[in-house]
Enzyme design. Structure first.
Site, PDB file in Angstrom:
ATOM      1  N   HIS A  19      -9.790  30.674 -15.086  1.00  0.00           N
ATOM      2  CA  HIS A  19      -9.558  29.502 -15.924  1.00  0.00           C
ATOM      3  C   HIS A  19      -9.419  28.248 -15.060  1.00  0.00           C
ATOM      4  O   HIS A  19      -8.445  28.084 -14.341  1.00  0.00           O
ATOM      5  CB  HIS A  19      -8.276  29.739 -16.735  1.00  0.00           C
ATOM      6  CG  HIS A  19      -7.920  28.638 -17.671  1.00  0.00           C
ATOM      7  ND1 HIS A  19      -6.790  27.859 -17.502  1.00  0.00           N
ATOM      8  CD2 HIS A  19      -8.528  28.189 -18.796  1.00  0.00           C
ATOM      9  CE1 HIS A  19      -6.711  26.986 -18.488  1.00  0.00           C
ATOM     10  NE2 HIS A  19      -7.751  27.157 -19.280  1.00  0.00           N
ATOM     11  N   HIS A  61     -10.684  18.463 -17.333  1.00  0.00           N
ATOM     12  CA  HIS A  61     -10.127  18.910 -18.612  1.00  0.00           C
ATOM     13  C   HIS A  61      -9.652  17.746 -19.474  1.00  0.00           C
ATOM     14  O   HIS A  61      -9.986  17.648 -20.653  1.00  0.00           O
ATOM     15  CB  HIS A  61      -8.958  19.863 -18.374  1.00  0.00           C
ATOM     16  CG  HIS A  61      -8.265  20.277 -19.637  1.00  0.00           C
ATOM     17  ND1 HIS A  61      -7.207  19.560 -20.181  1.00  0.00           N
ATOM     18  CD2 HIS A  61      -8.473  21.313 -20.476  1.00  0.00           C
ATOM     19  CE1 HIS A  61      -6.809  20.138 -21.292  1.00  0.00           C
ATOM     20  NE2 HIS A  61      -7.554  21.209 -21.509  1.00  0.00           N
TER      21      HIS A  61
END
Length: 269
Positions: A19, A61
């Site tokens: 991740h 992100h």
């Protein structure tokens, strides 16, 4: 000293997806994080992509660079050159400078590696550029020759998103490319939302799968994979392995791989 927990054994264990890279040990979305994830045996690499003002796909992100860089500002209002001037690594405990990572650079890393590694590319919405994100993402995957795999099982990339519209755009323009609709709503867990947009998988959080493990069997019965995020604790890894989750997104790919291995080969290395 606390002993290591026993390895988790099942006939077909979940694939480990790093991740944002090995983001517990290296700054997220940096080349260092992904290189470490590959070295630790991750079978998948997850990244988020956003468009710069000059339409480059970068792995960031947040909407802004404030949290993960030495600068401030909105990603979509900055050029790639402006992002290149920032340090995306020194904020992390690892403490070394890192440049912004483009999707092209990450694709090159993944595809040049000896062992096949699949990219799970998340498009963020709502964003300034709307569907242009998916359009340019597919163009980039075509440029690397991976937008039209022979089957989902043999794909080197998957597009994931919380946006049903984003998933639908990808399925319409690249029907063989795997897609995962992320989210925890009843429509996603029940499969109706995935059916509506043609998603090949669902992506619930680990918090939801603790309470609704039946969602995995329901997805499998419809021919869909289950991608679970973000799984870092031993009890959760055990739970996901037991109920048949296909892909585990984790910040600790090395540790999770060790827990899922049937033996302790390589311990201490």
């Amino acid at each position: 000293m606390t002993a290591d927990p026993p390895p988790i054994r099942r006939p077909q264990r979940p694939s480990v997806v790093a991740h944002r890279g090995a983001s517990a040990e290296r700054p997220e979305h940096t080349i260092a994080a992904y290189e470490l994830a590959i070295a630790q045996g991750a079978e998948g690499l997850e990244c988020d992509v956003r468009l710069t003002s000059d339409h480059h796909l970068v792995c960031v992100h947040d909407r802004t660079v404030d949290r993960t860089s030495s600068g401030t500002g909105v990603v979509s209002e900055m050029s790639l050159a402006e992002l290149r001037d920032l340090d995306f690594g020194s904020w992390h405990a690892w403490g070394r400078p890192q440049s912004v990572l483009t999707l092209s650079e990450l694709l090159t890393l993944a595809l040049d590696h000896d062992t096949p590694v699949r990219l799970f590319i998340e498009t963020k919405h709502p964003v300034r550029y709307g569907g242009l994100v998916e359009q340019l993402l597919l163009a980039e995957l075509h440029r690397f020759g991976i937008a039209s795999p022979p089957s989902a099982d043999h794909s080197r990339a998957a597009v994931i998103s919380f946006s049903a519209g984003a998933v639908w755009r990808v399925r319409r323009n690249a029907p063989m490319l795997p897609t995962i609709l992320l989210g925890d709503t009843a429509r996603i867990l029940g499969g109706s939302a995935a059916t509506a947009v043609g998603a090949t998988g669902i992506g619930p959080s680990i918090m939801t799968l603790r309470d609704h493990p039946e969602a995995v069997d329901r997805a499998a019965a419809s021919g869909r994979a289950t991608y679970c995020w973000t799984v870092d604790e031993y009890a959760d890894v055990t739970h996901c392995a037991r109920i048949g989750v296909d892909f585990l997104a984790t910040n600790h790919p090395g540790r999770i791989r060790q827990w899922l291995e049937p033996t302790r080969r390589g311990r201490g290395t």
